[in-house]
Design a protein around this motif. Structure first.
Motif: not given
Lengths: 360, 360, 360, 360
Positions: C223-229, C231-233, D2-5, D111, D114, D236, D239-240
């Protein structure tokens, strides 16, 4: 991410190996309602088709393209366009004797080291055969640009240097390019080039080439600074073509030798018409098209598969030598001409769409 | 999409205008547990800092970088690293007299045409000031590479041609590069170059340059064919630098003139150590690193802002002329040296991470 | 950008229309050296194949998949994997009478409005037939996960609610799922569901469903916070399936009604083994996998193509009515079971690779 | 990647930790010539500002936003917009006693697992404080949408369920939402909700919530099938958001229980005006906007940081318990209202731009 995908809004993904059952591409993001026929694509593919002269590989491929999706009743629907080209003349046995050897100057060694496996038949994925799929994608990009930009839009490409021999680009003649086996734009050099290339072929050697691509009728404003500058995307596009080692925009590497006043293209208005006094910029300033002709050139290294024996190693870690007998072009650069044209078409359309999204 | 973002897995996004309050960048995708201090970044920034010699712009910027996020107790946490550099010496009034004119060879015209608005102060976003943010990102990439690749990894860059004057790259000496005002690697040329650049400066003119970047200790296997080939990404990276017009990998444009046997680098094994007999490929075959030294060069055009008067138009559509009096480098190429180093570091790290994901 | 592409490092692009010559997908970024046979993919495709019971569409499709690239001597090579499935039973004439009408609850209206053109035959690109291509991609993702995660890894999916009838998920039995026509995991409900669905079918109506997907043996840290969480994916993946209108992770929408102490899953260690006392989080905390079972559910709306007459308009702007006679599933949700499984497999592999790149 | 984008053409990247010096975001791809003042952004930020009632965290943050780039003379220039908010009330000492413990239901454990490191102060990057940066980005998206779509465009959000208590959404009143501490749209429930939330707060517990977001005046045609469907991107986006566990479009999870004829929204034309008889689809068909109101809802789990003692482990692998005393919201869901509004604004603008690129 884009391992096998090129483009941002107009995107194509290619697939296929030199000696697998087929190659192809998927085009995603194509605008709807563009008239596209298989024939439009075939016309472009025929330009790079092998076996057309004694100066290109003797592999026989009809390279017939089929549209499998995305076109309905003759028009694009906005959904993905899937194109397929079946491989035909696959003499895999030609490659048996080199299957364990790494050809110097080839991707053999690096593919094997990276993936731990490689399809050695004809270079597999690293074969220039992949470029047929790009030319197909470029044919569709061209159709879209023609509709969106109208008659002013014009793209052409040619070999402007064959090995050590240049040509006079002020004599550039679009009409002769695909009518001579060197895709040369300068009629006066054909004889000299023929003699030169025959001697290279006879010697079992090969030579490199420089290809120039030009696009007219491109509106001002295409290009997305900073990291999707029009020239940055063009550089990436051209460098992704097999065997390309250098890319120039306008005066390119030569601009290092110019003075500030020689280099900067003066601007003036004459009867409301904008005029640049020169085009060292190759039509791009700050990564954005200026409305001038886009001028790009790139160097293709000499074919690495040559008859002359070369030292190398095999995959068992032993020293050996290699001499490649397959069917190869004495100058792979020649067939890069329609590829350069296709890639520039794709980049320009991509930026046309991006600019439309953000700025119009 | 990547207007102001560079990279795929190690990504940085830059922001800021030449004469706005600050510039900066966000680095996303940096591995955790890397030791990073502001000083590590400052060291790299100091290399491209203006005002260090009479051959670079006299703008005074301390260019102090601050880390705003992503580093905790001296180590990266895997979250975005935000870096900020406040602008200091912003003489905006210097630009009042050219606010309505388009400087030839500059992005002024194209930004205005694309966006319908431009921050004319110092070139706004199109200013080379943006590159400070890249150098900061590159400093972090370098720290990561040093940890991941160990002591073998070494990257350096230098000016190898100043205007019409080349240097002897076989005399390349890392230690002198940042100790002379031309970032020249060849001690024997310093005097000649000094005389030459002084004359250009005195004439109110400018000259271009060629920068070469070299990286050692890069493992085999970095690069993602077809459209994220290592060389395609490098070409895009270098072409995105302000004023760059050409990019070469290894023999680059010159490879067009080589024969197949001259060009393809023979491979042999000597006491289990792999050896290439030459490096025309610049360390990249089929878009994948071969383990040889990566060699990249690029041309920077001469500074377009010169004292000499040039014809242009203004935004009201009138013919006029321009002579730029601000504080400018007679050769902007010089300060591109640490930028090239930074960009290559970022591309290499990006591909290191991509290769780790797919292939290890 | 990703119109028809899903994923970041493990990416698939699907193409094809319901009644075109074929459908297919390209998988890019697949790790090399994974054993893949057409049979591995066929096995998964057979789960969603139409015409297997009276509760799914009577369209007859053998759905035979062919591998066209990317696999050499039985193993993936790291290059794009092209899969193709030819369409067979295309009764396009079934659609002639509705070609100008917009079926309520369908994509007919919106595709036409967006693109100005639509392939009306069987819904064209908006048909659930596209999902066969995803299932094929998921089959390969599953093979990779099995190799990378080992035997602990286990993924399964089932219908847990059929229209108004739920089932007892504590009786979940993997072995029976694909052996009953409702893909129900609870043996005790089969009779009741059969009776219910027969009555719906008889009435010319349709019903919705809830599908639950579970994955065991997923390591902590994906999981890659924040926008590739993670659960978001997953939410994006599931919502992209035709007719899906809601997605839950763990307790999902129901978590709104829990108290803080009911909801937060207590953690303890027992003989060095980590234990969570509950799994309201569905195995994901802060967008990152916790090592618990991943639990996802989603709602599929009832089939919109029904026998009952419905008011609508046609493309000429006239009021009319419609009754769809084609071959349709009374509950499309059932065939979404293998699709959910495939999509979750792809998301998990994608994050496995991303985590490998950044954090391991 | 897009980790934070977030976003494709209108993209924002957020950075910053709860207790670091600042948080912020970069917006890339914003159209030029949009009037934006800090006050426009501040207005939205003030909605989610902590410390505004006894039902939200008592942390005191003025949350003053500054524009650092991308806006010149009051208008966007098309270059990246950098926004910064300095952190003020950082009582890091509050977190000393939990620095080695993993709070159940929190990202602490994942966190740490990971990244091998975590900024424990206030949750670091996983803190809901990050959402301030999104609200700032959303404020700009809203300004663009207002200019592009005109007065018809209207977006609003509210809490429609507080723990176990719903409200009557037919009584939705935009004007009261930000005037009551629960961001409830139904005046008649205010007293009941107040009593309920007070009791929860008094008990040292917390509750979840459901937030509904609605957008009017959205043109037909937004959404890019298949994998960038409008609803997939909305899912998405929602959920983010921290603590969100479920997302519904229109009838959402409930659509599983509807019959085909109940669910499919009939279409008719009345005096050339298109009318849908219901809106179970939530304004989206086949992943494309239908012109109806977009309706999205999502569930926020109850605050995990509660006074009540909970079992957990620490980073040394020992069983322990935790009771969180810091400043926390009894219902974090409430402050998610402006965040949901911001995220939907961003997704809609993104698709507006994508549609403009491909289809108009």
């Amino acid at each position: 991410m884009s391992f096998n995908t090129f483009g941002k809004l107009f995107r194509f993904t290619t697939w296929g190996e030199s000696h697998g059952p087929a190659i192809g591409c998927i085009i995603d993001g194509c605008p709807p309602l563009i008239q596209v026929k298989e024939q439009d694509i075939q016309k472009e593919l025929d330009k790079r088709k092998p076996g057309q002269s004694k100066f290109t590989t003797q592999r026989k491929e009809s390279d017939k393209v089929q549209i499998l999706s995305g076109v309905f009743e003759g028009k694009t629907t906005g959904t993905p366009i899937s194109l397929i080209i079946y491989n035909e003349d696959m003499r895999s046995k030609d490659y048996k004797n080199i299957k364990d050897k790494f050809r110097p100057g080839h991707a053999d060694f690096t593919y094997f080291k990276k993936y731990g496996i490689r399809d050695y038949r004809g270079g597999g994925r690293s074969s220039a055969r992949e470029t047929a799929a790009r030319v197909a994608a470029g044919a569709i990009a061209k159709k879209v640009l023609q509709k969106k930009l109208g008659k002013k839009f014009r793209i052409s490409a040619a070999v402007t240097q064959l090995g050590i021999l240049g040509c006079d680009t002020t004599k550039w003649n679009d009409k002769i390019i695909y009518k001579n086996p060197f895709f040369c734009p300068d009629n006066s050099m054909l004889k000299t080039w023929e003699k030169y290339l025959l001697s290279i072929r006879k010697a079992g050697s090969s030579c490199g080439a420089i290809i120039e691509v030009r696009a007219k009728g491109i509106p001002t404003g295409l290009g997305a600074p900073i990291y999707s500058k029009l020239d940055a995307d063009i550089a990436s596009a051209m460098m992704s073509i097999n065997a390309v080692k250098g890319v120039n925009i306008g005066s390119g590497m030569n601009s290092a030798q110019l003075s500030g006043e020689e280099n900067s293209d003066e601007i003036s208005l004459n009867k409301k018409k904008l005029k640049f006094n020169s085009n060292n910029a190759g039509g791009i300033l700050g990564g954005i098209s200026s409305g001038q002709e886009i001028i790009v050139s790139f160097a293709v290294k000499p074919t690495s598969s040559i008859l002359k024996s070369r030292k190398t190693i095999n995959k068992f870690g032993k020293n050996t030598s290699i001499s490649v007998r397959g069917r190869h072009d004495p100058c792979v650069g020649i067939r890069a001409v329609p590829i350069g044209e296709a890639m520039l078409s794709c980049v320009l359309l991509d930026h046309y769409l991006m600019n439309k999204a953000q700025c119009n």
